[in-house]
Design a protein around this motif. Structure first.
Motif, short mmCIF file in Angstrom:
data_model
loop_
_atom_site.label_atom_id
_atom_site.label_comp_id
_atom_site.label_asym_id
_atom_site.label_seq_id
_atom_site.Cartn_x
_atom_site.Cartn_y
_atom_site.Cartn_z
N TYR A 40 30.40 86.80 69.99
CA TYR A 40 29.01 86.54 69.65
C TYR A 40 28.66 87.27 68.35
O TYR A 40 29.14 88.37 68.09
N ALA A 41 27.81 86.65 67.55
CA ALA A 41 27.27 87.29 66.35
C ALA A 41 25.76 87.39 66.52
O ALA A 41 25.09 86.40 66.80
N ILE A 42 25.23 88.58 66.36
CA ILE A 42 23.80 88.82 66.59
C ILE A 42 23.16 89.32 65.31
O ILE A 42 23.64 90.26 64.68
N MET A 43 22.07 88.68 64.93
CA MET A 43 21.28 89.15 63.80
C MET A 43 19.87 89.49 64.30
O MET A 43 19.39 88.91 65.27
N TRP A 44 19.23 90.41 63.62
CA TRP A 44 17.90 90.86 64.04
C TRP A 44 16.83 90.28 63.13
O TRP A 44 17.02 90.16 61.92
N ASN A 45 15.73 89.90 63.75
CA ASN A 45 14.59 89.45 62.97
C ASN A 45 13.32 90.12 63.49
O ASN A 45 13.32 90.70 64.58
N THR A 75 15.28 87.51 54.61
CA THR A 75 14.82 86.13 54.47
C THR A 75 13.37 86.00 54.90
O THR A 75 12.97 86.48 55.95
N VAL A 76 12.58 85.31 54.09
CA VAL A 76 11.16 85.07 54.40
C VAL A 76 11.06 83.94 55.42
O VAL A 76 11.52 82.83 55.19
N ASP A 77 10.42 84.25 56.56
CA ASP A 77 10.27 83.31 57.67
C ASP A 77 8.80 82.95 57.81
O ASP A 77 7.94 83.82 57.90
N LEU A 78 8.50 81.65 57.85
CA LEU A 78 7.12 81.16 57.85
C LEU A 78 6.61 80.73 59.22
O LEU A 78 5.45 80.32 59.34
N SER A 79 7.42 80.82 60.27
CA SER A 79 6.94 80.42 61.59
C SER A 79 5.78 81.32 62.02
O SER A 79 5.70 82.49 61.62
N ILE A 92 6.63 90.48 50.04
CA ILE A 92 7.58 89.44 49.68
C ILE A 92 8.53 89.93 48.59
O ILE A 92 9.75 89.74 48.67
N ASP A 93 7.98 90.59 47.58
CA ASP A 93 8.82 91.13 46.50
C ASP A 93 9.90 92.05 47.06
O ASP A 93 11.07 91.97 46.65
N MET A 133 12.26 87.98 58.48
CA MET A 133 10.99 88.57 58.90
C MET A 133 9.84 87.64 58.56
O MET A 133 9.79 87.06 57.48
N GLN A 134 8.92 87.50 59.52
CA GLN A 134 7.67 86.80 59.28
C GLN A 134 6.67 87.79 58.69
O GLN A 134 6.64 88.96 59.07
N LEU A 135 5.81 87.30 57.79
CA LEU A 135 4.78 88.18 57.27
C LEU A 135 3.65 88.39 58.26
O LEU A 135 2.99 89.43 58.25
#
Length: 297
Positions: free
Chosen positions: A16-21, A88-92, A79-80, A46-48
């Protein structure tokens, strides 16, 4: 997970490969320098904002209540730092206005850097109305002569659906829209459980809008909704959606398209629709990996 290539390595090794957000920036506590701390801790997307209003901007539930403001100056600084440190910028979960502000800002100041929707279905797949305020939904229901208890009655729009315009904007940036199979987001289509065919339709609906190179999958898997319902009722101030989510659950929207139960059958349905193995490789991770190769540092 440290690099996008770790996905392929894990697959090769049968691991398994796990990434955190993170679905919020509240932990920054107004300190933009903490973005680097989040990156050092392993946060990759990450979501803003989450559903409500944060220092960075407005979430989708707040916009349902009529908040038309969007991205803040602090949000631009975040964002900068995200781009600088490879998050990565996440918009959900983000309001329509805030997503527009984010993508406009990125296209101007970070050309060539894509954003994603990590778990958002498209409203057009089922002919739904995204981005309404609660009063607008009530007015629309009244104009159709619908009342509570009618099959097509809505307390509010499904606030997690995005428009074709939002999806196309992210695709034009080189990004990906990952479609979730969480059933209560299928506004008005609430069987006892989401079927693999319906999940395939949601994926295909996104492909029809932005093309196979810009779509992924995301379960947003709650496994079971009992604890979610209890939490939402206990913390009603966090889910000021006019009762929409609980209403959807009460109507039977309790399916989450759990991968263990749906994935193989969803692949079968996509094959029936004419998708090739190469298409499926893109949908089931390839497209997102491409984005991560561009955005992770």
């Amino acid at each position: 997970m440290k690099t996008p290539e770790d996905f392929a390595l894990a697959h090769k090794n049968g691991e398994y490969a796990i990434m955190w957000n993170s679905q919020t920036t509240m932990m920054l506590e107004g300190d933009v320098s903490k973005v680097k701390t989040m990156a050092d801790m392993g946060i990759k997307t990450m979501q803003l904002v989450y559903n409500g209003k944060e220092q960075t901007g407005v979430g989708v539930i707040s916009s349902m209540g009529g908040d038309e403001s969007g991205l803040t100056d602090f949000g631009k600084n975040v964002i900068d730092e995200m781009v600088k440190h490879g998050i990565t910028v996440d918009l959900s979960h983000t309001s329509n206005q805030t997503t527009k502000d984010i993508t406009d800002y990125m296209k101007k100041n970070h050309k060539g850097v894509p954003a994603i929707y990590s778990h958002s279905p498209l409203a057009s797949t089922y002919g739904c109305e995204p981005h309404e305020t609660v009063p607008e939904t009530q007015e629309r229901m009244a104009s159709k002569g619908l009342k509570k208890g009618d099959a097509d009655y809505r307390l509010a729009p499904c606030y997690r659906l995005i428009s074709d315009e939002q999806a196309k904007t992210v695709a034009d940036m080189g990004g990906v829209i990952s479609v979730t199979g969480t059933e209560w987001m299928m506004d008005g289509v609430w069987p006892e459980d989401i079927t693999p065919k319906q999940y395939a339709e949601m994926i295909d609906g996104a492909v029809q809008v932005v093309g196979v190179d810009h779509v992924g999958i995301a379960t947003d898997d709650m496994m079971k909704t009992e604890k979610v319902v209890a939490f939402a009722k206990k913390h009603a101030e966090k889910y000021t959606d006019n009762g929409y989510m609980i209403y959807a659950f009460d109507q039977g929207a309790t399916g989450c398209a759990e991968l263990s139960k749906h994935l193989a059958a969803t692949v079968d349905e996509l094959w029936k629709m004419g998708y090739t193995d190469e298409d499926l490789r893109k949908l089931f991770g390839g497209n997102l990996t491409r984005v991560y190769q561009q955005t992770w540092k």
